[in-house]
Write a protein that holds these residues in place. Structure first.
Motif, PDB file in Angstrom:
ATOM      1  N   PHE A  33       0.846  -1.199   0.000  1.00 59.86           N
ATOM      2  CA  PHE A  33       0.000   0.000   0.000  1.00 59.86           C
ATOM      3  C   PHE A  33       0.878   1.246   0.000  1.00 59.86           C
ATOM      4  O   PHE A  33       0.658   2.176  -0.789  1.00 59.86           O
ATOM      5  CB  PHE A  33      -0.934  -0.003   1.213  1.00 59.86           C
ATOM      6  CG  PHE A  33      -1.819   1.221   1.307  1.00 59.86           C
ATOM      7  CD1 PHE A  33      -3.029   1.274   0.634  1.00 59.86           C
ATOM      8  CD2 PHE A  33      -1.434   2.323   2.059  1.00 59.86           C
ATOM      9  CE1 PHE A  33      -3.844   2.399   0.703  1.00 59.86           C
ATOM     10  CE2 PHE A  33      -2.232   3.452   2.148  1.00 59.86           C
ATOM     11  CZ  PHE A  33      -3.443   3.488   1.465  1.00 59.86           C
ATOM     12  N   ILE A  96      -4.175   1.966 -12.587  1.00 61.47           N
ATOM     13  CA  ILE A  96      -4.746   1.177 -11.497  1.00 61.47           C
ATOM     14  C   ILE A  96      -5.877   0.344 -12.090  1.00 61.47           C
ATOM     15  O   ILE A  96      -6.873   0.893 -12.569  1.00 61.47           O
ATOM     16  CB  ILE A  96      -5.280   2.060 -10.354  1.00 61.47           C
ATOM     17  CG1 ILE A  96      -4.149   2.929  -9.782  1.00 61.47           C
ATOM     18  CG2 ILE A  96      -5.885   1.205  -9.256  1.00 61.47           C
ATOM     19  CD1 ILE A  96      -4.602   3.887  -8.693  1.00 61.47           C
ATOM     20  N   LEU A  98      -8.780  -2.621 -11.664  1.00 65.64           N
ATOM     21  CA  LEU A  98      -9.630  -3.226 -10.641  1.00 65.64           C
ATOM     22  C   LEU A  98     -10.331  -4.455 -11.195  1.00 65.64           C
ATOM     23  O   LEU A  98     -10.914  -4.420 -12.282  1.00 65.64           O
ATOM     24  CB  LEU A  98     -10.697  -2.227 -10.165  1.00 65.64           C
ATOM     25  CG  LEU A  98     -10.258  -0.798  -9.836  1.00 65.64           C
ATOM     26  CD1 LEU A  98     -11.465   0.030  -9.417  1.00 65.64           C
ATOM     27  CD2 LEU A  98      -9.201  -0.787  -8.750  1.00 65.64           C
ATOM     28  N   CYS A 123      -2.503  -3.297  -9.556  1.00 62.82           N
ATOM     29  CA  CYS A 123      -3.732  -4.086  -9.666  1.00 62.82           C
ATOM     30  C   CYS A 123      -4.353  -4.277  -8.291  1.00 62.82           C
ATOM     31  O   CYS A 123      -3.651  -4.590  -7.322  1.00 62.82           O
ATOM     32  CB  CYS A 123      -3.452  -5.446 -10.296  1.00 62.82           C
ATOM     33  SG  CYS A 123      -3.063  -5.367 -12.052  1.00 62.82           S
ATOM     34  N   ILE A 124      -5.660  -4.066  -8.221  1.00 63.07           N
ATOM     35  CA  ILE A 124      -6.407  -4.327  -6.992  1.00 63.07           C
ATOM     36  C   ILE A 124      -7.367  -5.467  -7.290  1.00 63.07           C
ATOM     37  O   ILE A 124      -8.303  -5.312  -8.085  1.00 63.07           O
ATOM     38  CB  ILE A 124      -7.186  -3.081  -6.529  1.00 63.07           C
ATOM     39  CG1 ILE A 124      -6.221  -1.918  -6.253  1.00 63.07           C
ATOM     40  CG2 ILE A 124      -8.000  -3.395  -5.270  1.00 63.07           C
ATOM     41  CD1 ILE A 124      -6.917  -0.627  -5.862  1.00 63.07           C
ATOM     42  N   HIS A 139       0.645  -5.126  -6.303  1.00 62.04           N
ATOM     43  CA  HIS A 139      -0.668  -5.737  -6.137  1.00 62.04           C
ATOM     44  C   HIS A 139      -1.213  -5.406  -4.754  1.00 62.04           C
ATOM     45  O   HIS A 139      -0.526  -5.572  -3.737  1.00 62.04           O
ATOM     46  CB  HIS A 139      -0.602  -7.266  -6.286  1.00 62.04           C
ATOM     47  CG  HIS A 139      -1.930  -7.933  -6.059  1.00 62.04           C
ATOM     48  ND1 HIS A 139      -2.202  -8.722  -4.966  1.00 62.04           N
ATOM     49  CD2 HIS A 139      -3.075  -7.882  -6.795  1.00 62.04           C
ATOM     50  CE1 HIS A 139      -3.445  -9.150  -5.034  1.00 62.04           C
ATOM     51  NE2 HIS A 139      -3.997  -8.656  -6.130  1.00 62.04           N
ATOM     52  N   LEU A 140      -2.454  -4.931  -4.726  1.00 56.91           N
ATOM     53  CA  LEU A 140      -3.155  -4.673  -3.471  1.00 56.91           C
ATOM     54  C   LEU A 140      -4.296  -5.663  -3.362  1.00 56.91           C
ATOM     55  O   LEU A 140      -5.145  -5.733  -4.254  1.00 56.91           O
ATOM     56  CB  LEU A 140      -3.682  -3.237  -3.416  1.00 56.91           C
ATOM     57  CG  LEU A 140      -2.638  -2.122  -3.542  1.00 56.91           C
ATOM     58  CD1 LEU A 140      -3.313  -0.762  -3.469  1.00 56.91           C
ATOM     59  CD2 LEU A 140      -1.576  -2.249  -2.459  1.00 56.91           C
ATOM     60  N   CYS A 141      -4.296  -6.414  -2.291  1.00 52.86           N
ATOM     61  CA  CYS A 141      -5.320  -7.447  -2.129  1.00 52.86           C
ATOM     62  C   CYS A 141      -6.554  -6.883  -1.445  1.00 52.86           C
ATOM     63  O   CYS A 141      -6.464  -6.249  -0.383  1.00 52.86           O
ATOM     64  CB  CYS A 141      -4.766  -8.616  -1.316  1.00 52.86           C
ATOM     65  SG  CYS A 141      -5.937  -9.985  -1.171  1.00 52.86           S
ATOM     66  N   ALA A 142      -7.706  -7.113  -2.063  1.00 54.49           N
ATOM     67  CA  ALA A 142      -8.983  -6.669  -1.491  1.00 54.49           C
ATOM     68  C   ALA A 142      -9.897  -7.875  -1.283  1.00 54.49           C
ATOM     69  O   ALA A 142     -11.090  -7.832  -1.561  1.00 54.49           O
ATOM     70  CB  ALA A 142      -9.648  -5.642  -2.401  1.00 54.49           C
ATOM     71  N   VAL A 162     -13.226  -2.487  -2.136  1.00 51.42           N
ATOM     72  CA  VAL A 162     -12.393  -1.784  -3.114  1.00 51.42           C
ATOM     73  C   VAL A 162     -12.635  -0.288  -3.047  1.00 51.42           C
ATOM     74  O   VAL A 162     -11.703   0.513  -3.158  1.00 51.42           O
ATOM     75  CB  VAL A 162     -12.657  -2.326  -4.535  1.00 51.42           C
ATOM     76  CG1 VAL A 162     -11.913  -1.490  -5.575  1.00 51.42           C
ATOM     77  CG2 VAL A 162     -12.230  -3.783  -4.636  1.00 51.42           C
ATOM     78  N   LEU A 165     -10.740   0.943  -0.114  1.00 51.31           N
ATOM     79  CA  LEU A 165      -9.316   0.908  -0.416  1.00 51.31           C
ATOM     80  C   LEU A 165      -8.929   2.073  -1.326  1.00 51.31           C
ATOM     81  O   LEU A 165      -7.883   2.715  -1.145  1.00 51.31           O
ATOM     82  CB  LEU A 165      -8.958  -0.421  -1.074  1.00 51.31           C
ATOM     83  CG  LEU A 165      -7.479  -0.697  -1.376  1.00 51.31           C
ATOM     84  CD1 LEU A 165      -6.612  -0.476  -0.143  1.00 51.31           C
ATOM     85  CD2 LEU A 165      -7.306  -2.109  -1.898  1.00 51.31           C
TER      86      LEU A 165
END
Length: 324
Positions: A33, A96, A98, A123-124, A139-142, A162, A165
């Motif tokens: 993040f 970005i 999603l 990428c989320i 990579h951001l994990c949601a 998301v 986030l």
């Protein structure tokens, strides 16, 4: 259980599930993040957000929030990008992307071209093992354990996670840029907040020939005519040097009538208030409102550095400017 209680219970259940989902994503935040925030701050171009379906709707909101808080951003539909809109993304931008599944075909089809353009890809997704996660620079994990939809089909908890986030990224960027309310107002000049933050007293006051100005030796009867002509319900009273020395309002006039059957041959110096509330022209109109509210008055004298009147304003002026 009656129907009303049943519906209320269903509604509260959604709140509980989505609240838990937000906590899950918050607890999973890590150094990636912070890396995403740094990458966006270092971006020489713009932030482009993309997503299909419900993710696209969330992406539009995130882009709008970033754009209005100091991070130039816009949304590009991934299907349209594959048919020419990819030209809107250039070297130096940050993309970005999603997708809850991380397997959006429309987005995956863009990745080779994105890589050739030397665009940073964030990428989320809800899956760390997804194709998008593997190709991402960051990579951001949601991931959420449960959708609020009882069928597990409609994106509910996942889209909320998301959204939050995206808000977290937006606010972190805002704070890192030391973005101010005045900066925000410059992006919202047509909105009520913009007006509240940008309008000054000079923008709403009555100056020049419209100023309700009389001398302290002006007879009351003559001053009443001036007050009626100017229509502000107040008079600014000055001494021989042109300095503000008092204020007279229609409220003061009513009280004179209540206390006296006949108007005597008073001068303004005899009936004016000797401690007028004042403000300078460069102050914000919202500050004028605060002074009026705190002192329970409906008008202010606007003065310069030498205590000479340059204008007047009343509560109606602030109402017209939509400050109130």
């Amino acid at each position: 259980m009656n129907l009303q209680d049943k519906y209320l219970g269903w509604g509260k259940e959604v709140f509980a599930i989505e609240e838990q989902s937000i906590r899950e994503v918050a607890n999973s935040l890590d150094e990636h993040f912070a890396e995403a925030v740094t990458t966006i701050l270092d971006c020489r171009g713009r932030v482009i957000i993309t997503g299909m379906g419900k993710s696209g709707h969330i992406g539009r909101k995130i882009a709008a929030s970033m754009a209005s808080t100091g991070t130039p951003a816009y949304f590009v539909h991934p299907a349209e990008a594959g048919h020419g809109d990819l030209g809107m993304i250039v070297d130096g931008d940050v993309l970005i992307a999603l997708s809850n599944s991380g397997e959006s075909e429309e987005i995956l089809a863009l990745i080779p071209a994105i890589k050739r353009k030397h665009v940073q890809l964030i990428c989320i997704t809800g899956k760390t093992s997804s194709s998008m996660a593997k190709h991402a620079d960051i990579h951001l994990c949601a991931h959420v354990s449960q959708e609020a939809c009882p069928l597990g089909l409609a994106p509910t908890s996942s889209t909320t996670a998301v959204m939050v986030l995206g808000d977290a990224l937006t606010v972190a960027l805002l704070r890192a840029r030391q973005f101010t309310p005045e900066d925000f107002a410059l992006s919202h000049p047509a909105g009520s907040l913009g007006k509240r933050l940008l309008l000054t007293v000079a923008d709403v006051m009555h100056g020049g020939q419209d100023m309700p100005l009389v001398q302290e030796d002006t007879p009351l009867r003559e001053a009443i005519v001036t007050m009626s002509e100017k229509g502000l319900g107040m008079l600014l009273v000055v001494n021989i040097a042109g300095e503000l020395c008092g204020l007279f309002t229609d409220g003061d006039l009513r009280r004179l009538f209540q206390d006296n059957r006949e108007l005597k041959e008073w001068l303004m110096a005899d009936v004016m208030g000797h401690t007028p509330k004042t403000i300078t022209a460069g102050r914000l109109a919202t500050e004028a409102l605060k002074i009026m509210q705190e002192n329970h008055v409906n008008g202010l004298a606007v003065i310069d550095a030498n205590n000479r009147p340059v204008g007047a304003l009343n509560m109606h002026d602030l109402l017209q400017a939509r400050i109130v």
